[in-house]
Design an enzyme around this catalytic site. Structure first.
Site, short mmCIF file in Angstrom:
data_model
loop_
_atom_site.label_atom_id
_atom_site.label_comp_id
_atom_site.label_asym_id
_atom_site.label_seq_id
_atom_site.Cartn_x
_atom_site.Cartn_y
_atom_site.Cartn_z
N HIS A 206 53.28 -8.26 -4.06
CA HIS A 206 52.03 -8.69 -4.67
C HIS A 206 51.88 -10.21 -4.65
O HIS A 206 51.17 -10.79 -5.48
CB HIS A 206 51.90 -8.12 -6.09
CG HIS A 206 51.53 -6.65 -6.08
ND1 HIS A 206 51.66 -5.82 -7.16
CD2 HIS A 206 51.03 -5.88 -5.08
CE1 HIS A 206 51.26 -4.61 -6.83
NE2 HIS A 206 50.87 -4.61 -5.57
N CYS B 18 39.33 -27.53 -5.21
CA CYS B 18 39.75 -28.10 -3.93
C CYS B 18 39.01 -29.42 -3.71
O CYS B 18 37.98 -29.69 -4.35
CB CYS B 18 39.38 -27.10 -2.84
SG CYS B 18 39.78 -27.60 -1.17
N ILE C 220 55.65 -11.18 -9.85
CA ILE C 220 55.36 -12.51 -9.30
C ILE C 220 56.03 -13.57 -10.15
O ILE C 220 55.66 -14.73 -10.12
CB ILE C 220 53.82 -12.74 -9.28
CG1 ILE C 220 53.23 -12.39 -10.66
CG2 ILE C 220 53.16 -11.91 -8.19
CD1 ILE C 220 51.76 -12.70 -10.79
#
Ligand code: OAD
Length: 254
Positions: free
Chosen positions: A125, A157, A109
C-alpha cells in the site's frame, strides 16, 4: 491460549525455510497505531471527528483532490515520532536472521518492519518516503513534506498543485511490482498471516491464493475474519502474546 495449538505452530515455524508473511494494521496496534476496522479503529474515529460522507473517504483519491485539508489535518493528529516496533515486528526480523523468511508482504505504511530490522519487506500500500504533485508529478521526499504532515497543513508544489504522499489511496492502483508478485509469488513452505481483517483487495488476494494447497497456513488475528476457513491453523489472540510464546520456544531451538 491454546498451548497445544501454539506448540504445533512452533514446530511448523521450526521446520519452515520459506515463510511468506502477510501483515496488516493489527501487528502495529500495540505500538499505539490504531487499526482501521477494529473496535477502536481509525474508521470509527474518523467518522466521529471529521465531517466525511463515509470514513474511507479520508483515503480516497477523488476526495483528496477536492479537499486535501482533511487528510493533512488527520496526519497532523496521528503522526508522532515515538512509535516503536512491537514484539511481532522484532520476532519476524529474528526469523529473517535465521533465514526463514521468504517475504513479508505488508499493507502497513508505518515502516515498523524495517525499523525492527526486516529487509525482505514489500509495502503493497505504498510508502510515506516519497510523494508526488497531483498536477505536475514532481517528486518530493518525506523530509520535504514531513512538517506539513505533522502540522496538518497541505503541502503545495512549486507549481501550486497538491502533493500527495505515495501511500495507495482508494481509487489508485497498487505498485506494479505487487502484481508481479501476485502472478509469481515467492517460493513458500509456510503461510503466516498476522493482524489483518483481509477485507481489502487486491492485497488480501495475494496471501489467500497461497492457502488451500499442501502448504500449511496460519492466521493470527484478534477477531474472526471472513476468510478463517482458508487457513489450517487459526488463532484469535493478541499477536504479540502469540509471538512472545513462539519466540521463547524457538529461541531454544534455532
Ligand atoms: P483492519 O483494521 O481491517 O484489520 C486489522 C485486524 O487486526 C482486525 O481484524 C483486528 O481484529 C486485528 N487486530 C488488531 N489488533 C490486534 C492485535 N494486537 N493482535 C491481533 N490482531 C489484532 O486492517 P488491515 O487488514 O490492515 O488500506 O486493513 C487493510 C487496509 O485497509 C489498510 O492497508 C488500509 C485500509 O483501508 C488503504 O488505506 C489502502
Amino acid at each position: 491460549m491454546n498451548t497445544n495449538q501454539l506448540d504445533t505452530i512452533a514446530e511448523l515455524l521450526e521446520k519452515a525455510r520459506k515463510i511468506t508473511v502477510f501483515t496488516g494494521a493489527g501487528v502495529s496496534t500495540n505500538s499505539g497505531i490504531p487499526d482501521f476496522r477494529g473496535e477502536n479503529g481509525l474508521y470509527s474515529y474518523v467518522q466521529k471527528h471529521y465531517n466525511l460522507p463515509y470514513p474511507e473517504a479520508i483515503f480516497e483519491l477523488d476526495f483528496f483532490r477536492e479537499d486535501p485539508r482533511v487528510f493533512y489535518s488527520f496526519t497532523g493528529e496521528m503522526m508522532t515520532d515515538e512509535v516503536q516496533p512491537t514484539t511481532t515486528h522484532h520476532f519476524l526480523a529474528w526469523l529473517e536472521k535465521h533465514e526463514k523468511i521468504s517475504l513479508i508482504m505488508t499493507q502497513n505504511i508505518d515502516m515498523l518492519h524495517q525499523k525492527a530490522g526486516s529487509s525482505r519487506v514489500f509495502e503493497c500500500h505504498g510508502t510515506f518516503q516519497t510523494g508526488h504533485c497531483l498536477s505536475c508529478n514532481k517528486e518530493y521526499s518525506f523530509e520535504e513534506f514531513e512538517t506539513n504532515l505533522k502540522s496538518g497543513t497541505v503541502k503545495q508544489c512549486s507549481c501550486s498543485g497538491i502533493v500527495k504522499p505515495d501511500i495507495v489511496f482508494f481509487g489508485e492502483t497498487l505498485p506494479a511490482a505487487f502484481f508481479d508478485l501476485l502472478e509469481n509469488p515467492p517460493a513458500t513452505d509456510l503461510v503466516l498471516t498476522l493482524g489483518s481483517s483481509l477485507q481489502v483487495q487486491p492485497a488480501a488476494g495475494f496471501i489467500l491464493q497461497l492457502t488451500g494447497s499442501s502448504t500449511p497456513s496460519i492466521l493470527i488475528n484478534l477477531q474472526k475474519t471472513a476468510y478463517d476457513s482458508y487457513f489450517n491453523h487459526v488463532i484469535h489472540e493478541d499477536v504479540d502474546a502469540v509471538s512472545d510464546y513462539l519466540w521463547e520456544i524457538l529461541a531454544g531451538k534455532l
